[in-house]
Design a protein around this motif. Sequence first.
Motif, PDB file in Angstrom:
ATOM      1  N   GLN A  39      21.534  23.604 -67.215  1.00 43.45           N
ATOM      2  CA  GLN A  39      21.983  24.972 -66.996  1.00 43.45           C
ATOM      3  C   GLN A  39      23.390  24.940 -66.411  1.00 43.45           C
ATOM      4  N   ALA A  40      24.318  25.526 -67.140  1.00 46.53           N
ATOM      5  CA  ALA A  40      25.689  25.648 -66.673  1.00 46.53           C
ATOM      6  C   ALA A  40      25.841  26.968 -65.921  1.00 46.53           C
ATOM      7  N   PRO A  41      26.832  27.054 -65.035  1.00 43.69           N
ATOM      8  CA  PRO A  41      27.028  28.289 -64.271  1.00 43.69           C
ATOM      9  C   PRO A  41      27.205  29.495 -65.188  1.00 43.69           C
ATOM     10  N   GLY A  42      26.434  30.546 -64.913  1.00 44.95           N
ATOM     11  CA  GLY A  42      26.547  31.768 -65.688  1.00 44.95           C
ATOM     12  C   GLY A  42      25.922  31.721 -67.064  1.00 44.95           C
ATOM     13  N   LYS A  43      25.209  30.622 -67.371  1.00 41.34           N
ATOM     14  CA  LYS A  43      24.603  30.489 -68.697  1.00 41.34           C
ATOM     15  C   LYS A  43      23.098  30.328 -68.580  1.00 41.34           C
ATOM     16  N   GLU A  44      22.419  30.540 -69.729  1.00 36.32           N
ATOM     17  CA  GLU A  44      20.973  30.350 -69.781  1.00 36.32           C
ATOM     18  C   GLU A  44      20.643  28.855 -69.736  1.00 36.32           C
TER      19      GLU A  44
END
Length: 120
Positions: A39-44
């Motif tokens: 999980q990357a920042p701001g992503k699903e």
Amino acid sequence: QVQLVESGGGLVQPGGSLRLSCAASGRAFSTYAMVWIRQAPGKEREFVARISWTGGSTSYADAVKGRFTISRDNAKNTVYLQMNSLKPEDTANYYCAAARSFYTSEYDYWGQGTQVTVSS
């Protein structure tokens, strides 16, 4: 009950490699399929790779196919993710999870995650 602890994350330059480990406690580890999710920042959350309980079957997301390799050592209760040719878009928190079936997307246990940052 299975407890999962990831390690091996860190900062790496583009094109570099890292190997993540996920150590499991509990006798049931070898009966579970294991999955890496990121999980990357701001992503699903995004599926990365999965491996069957025997290690005989594996599956990868298209984004990592040919660069990442999942493996497991049931004698050591550990699953690995070898990541080569890393790209900045691989930057994420990487989690391992345990699933009752190779084909399910429902996971019974999760680790706490390990951060991977790909940057020059």
